[in-house]
Design a protein around this motif. Structure first.
Motif, PDB file in Angstrom:
ATOM      1  N   MET A 192       2.737 -15.038 -26.700  1.00 51.03           N
ATOM      2  CA  MET A 192       1.492 -14.283 -26.499  1.00 51.03           C
ATOM      3  C   MET A 192       0.394 -14.623 -27.505  1.00 51.03           C
ATOM      4  N   LYS A 193       0.783 -14.858 -28.766  1.00 46.75           N
ATOM      5  CA  LYS A 193      -0.258 -15.103 -29.775  1.00 46.75           C
ATOM      6  C   LYS A 193      -1.052 -16.377 -29.432  1.00 46.75           C
ATOM      7  N   ALA A 194      -0.310 -17.460 -29.172  1.00 48.36           N
ATOM      8  CA  ALA A 194      -0.979 -18.725 -28.855  1.00 48.36           C
ATOM      9  C   ALA A 194      -1.765 -18.595 -27.550  1.00 48.36           C
ATOM     10  N   SER A 214      -5.753 -19.069 -27.071  1.00 49.92           N
ATOM     11  CA  SER A 214      -6.286 -20.086 -26.149  1.00 49.92           C
ATOM     12  C   SER A 214      -7.310 -19.486 -25.189  1.00 49.92           C
ATOM     13  N   LYS A 215      -7.239 -18.173 -24.963  1.00 56.70           N
ATOM     14  CA  LYS A 215      -8.203 -17.510 -24.066  1.00 56.70           C
ATOM     15  C   LYS A 215      -9.426 -17.000 -24.830  1.00 56.70           C
ATOM     16  N   GLY A 216      -9.468 -17.271 -26.116  1.00 58.85           N
ATOM     17  CA  GLY A 216     -10.647 -16.880 -26.891  1.00 58.85           C
ATOM     18  C   GLY A 216     -10.490 -15.565 -27.632  1.00 58.85           C
ATOM     19  N   PHE A 217      -9.292 -14.988 -27.586  1.00 54.00           N
ATOM     20  CA  PHE A 217      -9.034 -13.763 -28.360  1.00 54.00           C
ATOM     21  C   PHE A 217      -8.394 -14.210 -29.685  1.00 54.00           C
ATOM     22  N   GLU A 218      -9.232 -14.582 -30.603  1.00 55.21           N
ATOM     23  CA  GLU A 218      -8.682 -15.215 -31.811  1.00 55.21           C
ATOM     24  C   GLU A 218      -8.193 -14.207 -32.845  1.00 55.21           C
ATOM     25  N   MET A 219      -8.646 -12.984 -32.725  1.00 57.42           N
ATOM     26  CA  MET A 219      -8.206 -11.876 -33.598  1.00 57.42           C
ATOM     27  C   MET A 219      -8.372 -12.188 -35.066  1.00 57.42           C
ATOM     28  N   LYS A 220      -9.598 -12.516 -35.438  1.00 58.15           N
ATOM     29  CA  LYS A 220      -9.878 -12.816 -36.851  1.00 58.15           C
ATOM     30  C   LYS A 220     -10.237 -11.543 -37.596  1.00 58.15           C
ATOM     31  N   MET A 235     -10.335  -3.021 -28.557  1.00 58.57           N
ATOM     32  CA  MET A 235     -11.209  -2.223 -27.672  1.00 58.57           C
ATOM     33  C   MET A 235     -10.979  -2.577 -26.203  1.00 58.57           C
ATOM     34  N   ALA A 236     -10.959  -3.883 -25.919  1.00 57.45           N
ATOM     35  CA  ALA A 236     -10.815  -4.310 -24.525  1.00 57.45           C
ATOM     36  C   ALA A 236      -9.438  -3.921 -23.977  1.00 57.45           C
ATOM     37  N   THR A 237      -8.419  -4.055 -24.809  1.00 48.96           N
ATOM     38  CA  THR A 237      -7.064  -3.732 -24.346  1.00 48.96           C
ATOM     39  C   THR A 237      -6.920  -2.220 -24.114  1.00 48.96           C
ATOM     40  N   VAL A 238      -7.480  -1.429 -25.038  1.00 49.01           N
ATOM     41  CA  VAL A 238      -7.398   0.029 -24.878  1.00 49.01           C
ATOM     42  C   VAL A 238      -8.184   0.476 -23.645  1.00 49.01           C
ATOM     43  N   ASP A 239      -9.392  -0.057 -23.454  1.00 45.17           N
ATOM     44  CA  ASP A 239     -10.187   0.289 -22.262  1.00 45.17           C
ATOM     45  C   ASP A 239      -9.390   0.020 -20.983  1.00 45.17           C
ATOM     46  N   THR A 240      -8.710  -1.122 -20.968  1.00 45.80           N
ATOM     47  CA  THR A 240      -7.939  -1.516 -19.786  1.00 45.80           C
ATOM     48  C   THR A 240      -6.806  -0.515 -19.527  1.00 45.80           C
ATOM     49  N   ALA A 241      -6.128  -0.132 -20.609  1.00 44.69           N
ATOM     50  CA  ALA A 241      -4.998   0.804 -20.453  1.00 44.69           C
ATOM     51  C   ALA A 241      -5.485   2.182 -19.999  1.00 44.69           C
ATOM     52  N   LEU A 242      -6.654   2.599 -20.513  1.00 43.86           N
ATOM     53  CA  LEU A 242      -7.142   3.933 -20.148  1.00 43.86           C
ATOM     54  C   LEU A 242      -7.507   4.008 -18.670  1.00 43.86           C
ATOM     55  N   VAL A 243      -8.191   2.984 -18.161  1.00 40.55           N
ATOM     56  CA  VAL A 243      -8.571   3.031 -16.745  1.00 40.55           C
ATOM     57  C   VAL A 243      -7.322   2.931 -15.870  1.00 40.55           C
ATOM     58  N   ALA A 244      -6.350   2.143 -16.319  1.00 42.80           N
ATOM     59  CA  ALA A 244      -5.116   1.979 -15.534  1.00 42.80           C
ATOM     60  C   ALA A 244      -4.357   3.298 -15.437  1.00 42.80           C
ATOM     61  N   GLN A 245      -4.264   4.005 -16.547  1.00 39.71           N
ATOM     62  CA  GLN A 245      -3.511   5.251 -16.505  1.00 39.71           C
ATOM     63  C   GLN A 245      -4.233   6.292 -15.641  1.00 39.71           C
ATOM     64  N   ASN A 246      -5.582   6.262 -15.663  1.00 38.32           N
ATOM     65  CA  ASN A 246      -6.324   7.143 -14.743  1.00 38.32           C
ATOM     66  C   ASN A 246      -5.958   6.816 -13.296  1.00 38.32           C
ATOM     67  N   ILE A 247      -5.872   5.515 -13.006  1.00 35.92           N
ATOM     68  CA  ILE A 247      -5.545   5.095 -11.632  1.00 35.92           C
ATOM     69  C   ILE A 247      -4.144   5.584 -11.251  1.00 35.92           C
ATOM     70  N   SER A 268     -16.765 -12.526 -30.227  1.00 35.93           N
ATOM     71  CA  SER A 268     -15.615 -12.132 -29.411  1.00 35.93           C
ATOM     72  C   SER A 268     -14.279 -12.316 -30.122  1.00 35.93           C
ATOM     73  N   ASN A 269     -14.332 -12.942 -31.288  1.00 37.26           N
ATOM     74  CA  ASN A 269     -13.052 -13.353 -31.858  1.00 37.26           C
ATOM     75  C   ASN A 269     -12.454 -12.351 -32.840  1.00 37.26           C
ATOM     76  N   SER A 270     -12.981 -11.123 -32.877  1.00 39.24           N
ATOM     77  CA  SER A 270     -12.441 -10.168 -33.845  1.00 39.24           C
ATOM     78  C   SER A 270     -11.251  -9.405 -33.264  1.00 39.24           C
ATOM     79  N   THR A 271     -10.369  -9.001 -34.141  1.00 40.40           N
ATOM     80  CA  THR A 271      -9.214  -8.189 -33.732  1.00 40.40           C
ATOM     81  C   THR A 271      -9.708  -6.886 -33.109  1.00 40.40           C
ATOM     82  N   GLU A 272     -10.781  -6.329 -33.679  1.00 36.14           N
ATOM     83  CA  GLU A 272     -11.298  -5.051 -33.208  1.00 36.14           C
ATOM     84  C   GLU A 272     -11.745  -5.129 -31.741  1.00 36.14           C
TER      85      GLU A 272
END
Ligand SMILES: Cc1cc2nc3c(=O)[nH]c(=O)nc-3n(C[C@H](O)[C@H](O)[C@H](O)COP(=O)(O)O)c2cc1C
Length: 245
Positions: free
Chosen positions: A233-235, A239-245, A107-119, A99-103
Motif C-alpha cells: 500500500m505505501k508504494a 505512486s498515485k501522488g499521495f506521498e504523505m510528507k 482528510m480525503a480518506t476520512v471524507d470517503t469513509a464518512l460518506v460511505a457509512q452514511n450510504i 497534495s503530498n501532505s499526510t494531512e
C-alpha cells in the motif's frame, strides 16, 4: 433508544442478496442524502464509482480476494479518495495543490469513509443490506487500471448493496467502558474486560456456527495483526501522488 439508534444497533454485514433489483431513483436518493456527511473544510474529497458492467464486477470479485458477493450483489460501489477534482479547483484559481501532505491524505480518506457509512445506514433504513470490501486494496493498481482511476485518486474500499437474502445476528461490540474514556486515556481493568469480551465473542461464534468455531476476539486480532497487512500500500499510494510528507 429512538429509531435511528435502533437501526444503527441492528447493523450486520450482508453477503447474500436476493435477485430483486434496487430502484435507480432510490439508489440516487440514498447517495444524495449521504453527501450531506460532514466533510473536512467542505472539500468533499471522494468519488464513488458504481460498477454496472457484469464483467468488471467479476474481475473485481477476483481482484478482491475471490469474494463472490462482489459479482453477485445488485449494486457494487467503489469508494475513492479523490484529490483530482481539488487539483482542478486549484488550477481554476491559478494555484497548485499541495497534495503530498499526510494531512490531505487523512482528510480525503476520512471524507470517503464518512460518506460511505452514511450510504450504508441510509441503505439499511430502506431495507437494503451491504458489506464493505476492503479486499479491493489487495490489488489496487489493477483496480485503477480496470476503472481508469487517475493520479491523485485511490480506491479505499468497495461496498456491496442489495436486498438481503440472509442476515446474521448482530456481532457483539466491545463494552462501552473499553471504548469510552473520560478525561484521560486510562487502561485500568482493560485486560479483564477483554477476557469477558473474548468469552462473549466465542459464545457468539459457537452459536452461529453450531459449535464449529469458537475463536475469541483477541485470538482473531492476534492472528490478523501478526502478519503485515497489504505491504504494497505505501508504494502504491506514493505512486498515485499521495506521498504523505
Ligand atoms: C473498511 C472495511 C473493509 C471491509 N472489508 C471486508 C471484505 O473485504 N470482505 C468482507 O466480507 N467483509 C469486509 N468488511 C466487513 C467486516 O468484516 C465487518 O464489518 C465486521 O466483521 C463486523 O461485522 P458486522 O458488520 O456484521 O457487524 C469490511 C469492513 C470495513 C469497515
Amino acid at each position: 433508544m429512538n429509531k435511528v439508534m435502533e437501526l444503527l444497533k441492528s447493523h450486520t454485514s450482508v453477503r447474500k442478496f436476493t435477485d430483486k433489483l434496487v430502484d435507480e431513483k432510490l439508489l440516487h436518493q440514498i447517495i444524495q442524502s449521504s453527501q450531506y456527511a460532514s466533510t473536512s473544510n467542505h472539500i468533499q474529497a471522494y468519488t464513488i464509482i458504481r460498477i454496472k458492467d457484469q464483467d468488471k464486477k467479476k474481475t473485481l470479485a477476483q481482484l478482491s480476494g475471490n469474494q463472490p458477493y462482489v459479482e453477485d450483489c445488485p449494486i457494487f460501489l467503489v469508494f475513492c479518495a479523490d484529490l483530482n477534482r481539488l487539483e482542478k479547483a486549484c488550477t481554476m484559481n491559478n494555484e497548485t495543490i499541495e497534495s503530498n501532505s499526510t494531512e490531505v491524505f487523512i482528510m480525503a480518506t476520512v471524507d470517503t469513509a464518512l460518506v460511505a457509512q452514511n450510504i450504508m445506514v441510509a441503505a439499511e433504513s430502506v431495507g437494503l443490506g451491504g458489506v464493505y470490501i476492503g479486499g479491493i486494496r489487495n490489488n489496487p493498481q489493477d483496480i485503477c487500471d480496470l476503472l481508469q482511476i487517475p493520479h491523485h485518486v485511490y480506491p479505499v474500499f468497495g461496498m456491496c448493496l442489495g436486498y438481503p437474502e440472509k442476515t446474521n445476528g448482530t456481532k457483539p461490540r466491545l463494552p462501552l467502558s473499553l471504548v469510552l474514556k473520560e478525561d484521560t486515556y486510562s487502561t485500568d481493568g482493560d485486560e479483564e474486560q477483554l477476557k469477558e469480551y473474548d468469552d462473549l465473542i466465542s459464545d457468539y461464534y459457537k452459536e452461529r456456527t453450531n459449535n464449529k468455531r469458537s475463536n475469541t476476539w483477541s485470538e482473531g486480532i492476534a492472528t490478523f495483526l501478526k502478519a503485515k497487512q497489504r505491504p504494497h500500500m505505501k508504494a502504491f499510494l506514493q505512486s498515485k501522488g499521495f506521498e504523505m510528507k
